[in-house]
Design an enzyme around this catalytic site. Structure first.
Site, PDB file in Angstrom:
ATOM      1  N   GLY A  12      46.145 165.569 -21.677  1.00  0.00           N
ATOM      2  CA  GLY A  12      47.069 164.624 -21.037  1.00  0.00           C
ATOM      3  C   GLY A  12      47.804 163.741 -22.029  1.00  0.00           C
ATOM      4  O   GLY A  12      49.017 163.555 -21.964  1.00  0.00           O
ATOM      5  N   ARG A  13      47.057 163.193 -22.996  1.00  0.00           N
ATOM      6  CA  ARG A  13      47.682 162.257 -23.943  1.00  0.00           C
ATOM      7  C   ARG A  13      48.482 162.963 -25.028  1.00  0.00           C
ATOM      8  O   ARG A  13      49.043 162.314 -25.905  1.00  0.00           O
ATOM      9  CB  ARG A  13      46.609 161.331 -24.544  1.00  0.00           C
ATOM     10  CG  ARG A  13      45.434 162.049 -25.179  1.00  0.00           C
ATOM     11  CD  ARG A  13      44.281 161.085 -25.436  1.00  0.00           C
ATOM     12  NE  ARG A  13      43.065 161.760 -25.888  1.00  0.00           N
ATOM     13  CZ  ARG A  13      42.145 162.274 -25.090  1.00  0.00           C
ATOM     14  NH1 ARG A  13      42.288 162.224 -23.775  1.00  0.00           N
ATOM     15  NH2 ARG A  13      41.062 162.842 -25.588  1.00  0.00           N
ATOM     16  N   GLU A  61      41.399 156.838 -26.459  1.00  0.00           N
ATOM     17  CA  GLU A  61      40.829 157.833 -25.542  1.00  0.00           C
ATOM     18  C   GLU A  61      40.353 159.049 -26.342  1.00  0.00           C
ATOM     19  O   GLU A  61      39.408 159.727 -25.960  1.00  0.00           O
ATOM     20  CB  GLU A  61      41.864 158.238 -24.475  1.00  0.00           C
ATOM     21  CG  GLU A  61      41.234 158.913 -23.265  1.00  0.00           C
ATOM     22  CD  GLU A  61      42.199 159.138 -22.109  1.00  0.00           C
ATOM     23  OE1 GLU A  61      43.033 160.052 -22.199  1.00  0.00           O
ATOM     24  OE2 GLU A  61      42.117 158.412 -21.097  1.00  0.00           O
ATOM     25  N   GLU A 100      45.534 157.196  -8.459  1.00  0.00           N
ATOM     26  CA  GLU A 100      46.690 156.307  -8.547  1.00  0.00           C
ATOM     27  C   GLU A 100      47.993 157.055  -8.286  1.00  0.00           C
ATOM     28  O   GLU A 100      48.850 156.617  -7.507  1.00  0.00           O
ATOM     29  CB  GLU A 100      46.773 155.666  -9.942  1.00  0.00           C
ATOM     30  CG  GLU A 100      45.665 154.700 -10.275  1.00  0.00           C
ATOM     31  CD  GLU A 100      44.488 155.371 -10.983  1.00  0.00           C
ATOM     32  OE1 GLU A 100      44.236 156.577 -10.726  1.00  0.00           O
ATOM     33  OE2 GLU A 100      43.818 154.686 -11.761  1.00  0.00           O
ATOM     34  N   LYS A 125      48.669 166.000 -14.565  1.00  0.00           N
ATOM     35  CA  LYS A 125      48.114 167.258 -15.067  1.00  0.00           C
ATOM     36  C   LYS A 125      47.199 167.882 -14.008  1.00  0.00           C
ATOM     37  O   LYS A 125      47.310 169.047 -13.693  1.00  0.00           O
ATOM     38  CB  LYS A 125      47.347 167.001 -16.373  1.00  0.00           C
ATOM     39  CG  LYS A 125      46.674 168.226 -16.931  1.00  0.00           C
ATOM     40  CD  LYS A 125      46.032 167.947 -18.278  1.00  0.00           C
ATOM     41  CE  LYS A 125      45.148 169.140 -18.662  1.00  0.00           C
ATOM     42  NZ  LYS A 125      44.516 168.974 -19.960  1.00  0.00           N
ATOM     43  N   HIS A 184      55.325 135.183 -33.458  1.00  0.00           N
ATOM     44  CA  HIS A 184      55.284 133.881 -32.792  1.00  0.00           C
ATOM     45  C   HIS A 184      54.147 133.817 -31.778  1.00  0.00           C
ATOM     46  O   HIS A 184      54.141 132.945 -30.906  1.00  0.00           O
ATOM     47  CB  HIS A 184      56.634 133.602 -32.131  1.00  0.00           C
ATOM     48  CG  HIS A 184      57.740 133.538 -33.153  1.00  0.00           C
ATOM     49  ND1 HIS A 184      58.081 132.377 -33.805  1.00  0.00           N
ATOM     50  CD2 HIS A 184      58.521 134.517 -33.675  1.00  0.00           C
ATOM     51  CE1 HIS A 184      59.056 132.631 -34.661  1.00  0.00           C
ATOM     52  NE2 HIS A 184      59.336 133.925 -34.613  1.00  0.00           N
TER      53      HIS A 184
HETATM   54  O1  F6P Z   1      41.687 158.886 -16.572  1.00  0.00           O
HETATM   55  C1  F6P Z   1      42.141 159.347 -17.781  1.00  0.00           C
HETATM   56  C2  F6P Z   1      43.107 160.484 -17.605  1.00  0.00           C
HETATM   57  O2  F6P Z   1      42.417 161.630 -17.268  1.00  0.00           O
HETATM   58  C3  F6P Z   1      43.930 160.689 -18.847  1.00  0.00           C
HETATM   59  O3  F6P Z   1      43.282 161.441 -19.795  1.00  0.00           O
HETATM   60  C4  F6P Z   1      45.149 161.305 -18.289  1.00  0.00           C
HETATM   61  O4  F6P Z   1      46.234 161.252 -19.175  1.00  0.00           O
HETATM   62  C5  F6P Z   1      45.354 160.474 -17.047  1.00  0.00           C
HETATM   63  O5  F6P Z   1      44.053 160.223 -16.584  1.00  0.00           O
HETATM   64  C6  F6P Z   1      46.198 161.078 -15.987  1.00  0.00           C
HETATM   65  O6  F6P Z   1      45.691 162.303 -15.557  1.00  0.00           O
HETATM   66  P1  F6P Z   1      46.590 163.277 -14.721  1.00  0.00           P
HETATM   67  O7  F6P Z   1      47.768 163.644 -15.545  1.00  0.00           O
HETATM   68  O8  F6P Z   1      45.714 164.455 -14.429  1.00  0.00           O
HETATM   69  O9  F6P Z   1      47.018 162.572 -13.461  1.00  0.00           O
END
Ligand code: F6P
Length: 547
Positions: free
Chosen positions: A272-273, A358, A221, A215, A389
């Protein structure tokens, strides 16, 4: 627009300030009641069913695509009526209407919350034109990728994390039977190279499409993985980055700076979620095709309409959200286990963890006041029967009461009816066992073959006693398909909204993720330099070990 929500919020009471809250508190603290939730904590479900043959009907709700049996929960009509009255006093329905209309439901970021607009039919709802323009373009692109002879694509790799990963990953896994048979889907999220490496090993660069999904397009990452993938692609002799890397983001400039020319956008009013319904759903659209993706949206939209239009007595997300409040704040249950009896839903608990925790893992209300009560439960789980299990022992005989949510799917997509019968019988047996329990007298009558002969029978019976009265909800889907899955996910979204509205919290920001990100950025250069000055002794010691 914002005025409508402000009006809704100002006329609303926070849950704990309603008369129903005090009334329910008094009920659970009645003399003679147990430590955590009094009479209702020890509510006798067996008796409740015996006394009321209508209980199943009274506490079952049918929403689009999802049937819910709420009868094995520790509540009765008076409790449900008080909870519904509390929702009214809290203005939950007014807050709901304001959100759907585009009010600023996320005040700390000054944003509207309109993921529901992403699944509204053409010409309906806020932002309809721009939503459908992106949707049409995305579906056309997905269609071209699905024509594998001309696209040449065999592997689709989604690089994203959190909401840019969990939703599409969960849906593609869930609907595996409907995924394009000549395409493979991979999801890389973790900045740990052990996530990326095994995926890259399987790929031919010229036959791979990388979707960089973020987003913000600033997430450490995702950018790190995207750069690593790009370097790998070039090193493997890959050509035409523009064709093999596409972006999904609200930050079109940052995607362009990465070298991506094909992008699908969305908007800051999509959290995002809550974003799998738009461009973040691109892997889903490629996997399922236009009809499948549109059916997913239709299912979600049908649930939106149910949430907006169904009377409170029949409103499934509303009642689920209120049940969450009842369990969390009155009976003191701090977690909820989700057990989908469908292997395709193996990522569903992880998806729900972000959606629920979240959203509602907050400790101040919208005014910034510290809350005197608990909010989001811990949400966790595994598909059945695997969980049986592993951790179900604790659900049946542990010292904590953990409400369980079973998801059963009537019709499988495989051709082994016998396996499916066994799966469903297990699902039913677990909710039955949790409820019925087994009394010591009953256990004493049994002679289990694996029990030690040296054991005193009464002592053994104590070990083999189940308290019972352990609550559960069972959802039933006729089949797991795009429509029912869309409805199921939207049901959870609105449930989270409902409990947030009672708790008076902002379910749409996530400031709690910021501190760790900032500290990581400060520690990163120290990983190279080894400089530990000013750090606490633990962090300094660990950094020295790890660099
Ligand atoms: O760190 C949490 C967060 O901001 C989430 O709310 C979001 O879904 C995720 O990181 C990824 O964010 P982005 O889509 O901006 O990379």
């Amino acid at each position: 627009m914002s005025t409508r929500l402000e009006e809704a919020q100002s006329s609303a009471l926070r849950g704990d300030r309603t008369p129903q809250w005090s009334e329910l508190s008094a009920w659970v603290q009645a003399p003679g009641a147990g430590r955590q939730g009094g009479a209702y904590r020890h509510y006798d479900l067996r008796q409740a069913f015996t006394q009321n043959p209508q209980r199943f009907d009274q506490f079952s709700l049918q929403a689009p695509g999802v049937f819910a049996d709420l009868s094995k929960n520790l509540w009765d009509e008076p409790v449900r009526a008080r909870l519904l009255a509390m929702a009214q006093a809290c203005g939950v329905l007014q807050q709901r209407d304001a959100m759907f209309a585009g009010a600023v439901a996320n005040p700390t970021e000054g944003r509207a919350v309109l993921h529901t607009a992403l699944r509204a039919p053409r010409g309906q709802g806020p932002h309809a034109e721009e939503v459908h323009a992106v949707l049409d373009r995305m579906l056309a692109y997905a269609h071209s990728m699905r024509d594998v002879e001309s696209s040449g694509i065999r592997d689709v790799v989604n690089i994203g994390i959190g909401g840019s990963d969990l939703g599409p990953q969960m849906v593609v896994a869930a609907l595996d039977a409907q995924v394009h048979p000549q395409l493979r889907f991979h999801f890389v999220s973790n900045v740990d190279g052990h996530d990326l490496a095994p995926v890259l090993r399987q790929l031919d660069p010229q036959r791979t499409l990388f979707i960089v999904a973020s987003k913000t397009f600033t997430t450490q990452e995702t950018l790190a993985n995207a750069h690593a993938a790009k370097a790998w692609f070039l090193a493997q002799g890959g050509t035409d980055i523009a064709r093999h890397f596409v972006g999904v983001t609200t930050n079109l400039e940052a995607a362009a700076a990465f070298g991506i020319t094909t992008t699908f956008g969305f908007w800051d009013w999509v959290g995002g979620r809550y974003s799998l319904w738009g461009a973040i759903g691109l892997p889903i659209a490629i996997a399922l095709g236009e009809d499948g993706f549109r059916a997913l949206l239709q299912g979600a939209h049908a649930m939106d309409q149910h949430f907006q239009q169904a009377e409170p007595q029949a409103n499934l997300p509303l009642q689920l959200g209120l049940l969450d409040v009842w369990y969390r704040n009155f009976l003191g249950f701090s977690s909820r286990s989700v057990a989908p009896y469908h292997q395709g839903l193996r990522r569903f608990p992880a998806y729900l963890q972000q959606l629920e925790m979240e959203s509602n893992g907050k400790s101040v209300d919208v005014q910034g006041q510290a809350l005197p009560y608990a909010t989001s439960p811990v949400v966790w789980g595994e598909p059945g029967t695997n969980g049986q299990h592993a951790y179900f022992q604790m659900l049946h005989q542990g010292t904590d009461v953990i409400p369980v949510e079973f998801i059963a799917v009537k019709t499988p997509t495989h051709g082994w009816p016998d396996l499916h019968r066994k799966l469903l019988a297990n699902c039913l047996a677990q909710s039955q066992a949790l409820m019925l329990g087994k009394r010591a007298e009953e256990a004493a009558l049994e002679r289990p073959p694996t029990a030690s002969a040296a054991m005193v029978p009464q002592v053994l019976a104590q070990h083999r006693t189940f308290a019972g009265n352990r609550p559960s909800t069972t959802f039933v889907l006729q089949a797991l398909n795009p429509y029912t899955l869309g409805a199921l996910v939207a049901m959870y979204e609105h449930r989270v909204f409902t409990s947030a509205a009672v708790w008076g919290i902002n379910a749409f920001d996530q400031w709690g993720v910021e501190l760790g990100k900032a500290l990581c950025n400060q520690l990163l250069p120290r990983m190279d330099s080894g400089d530990t000055s000013g750090l606490d002794a633990s962090t300094a010691g660990l950094l020295a070990m790890l660099r």
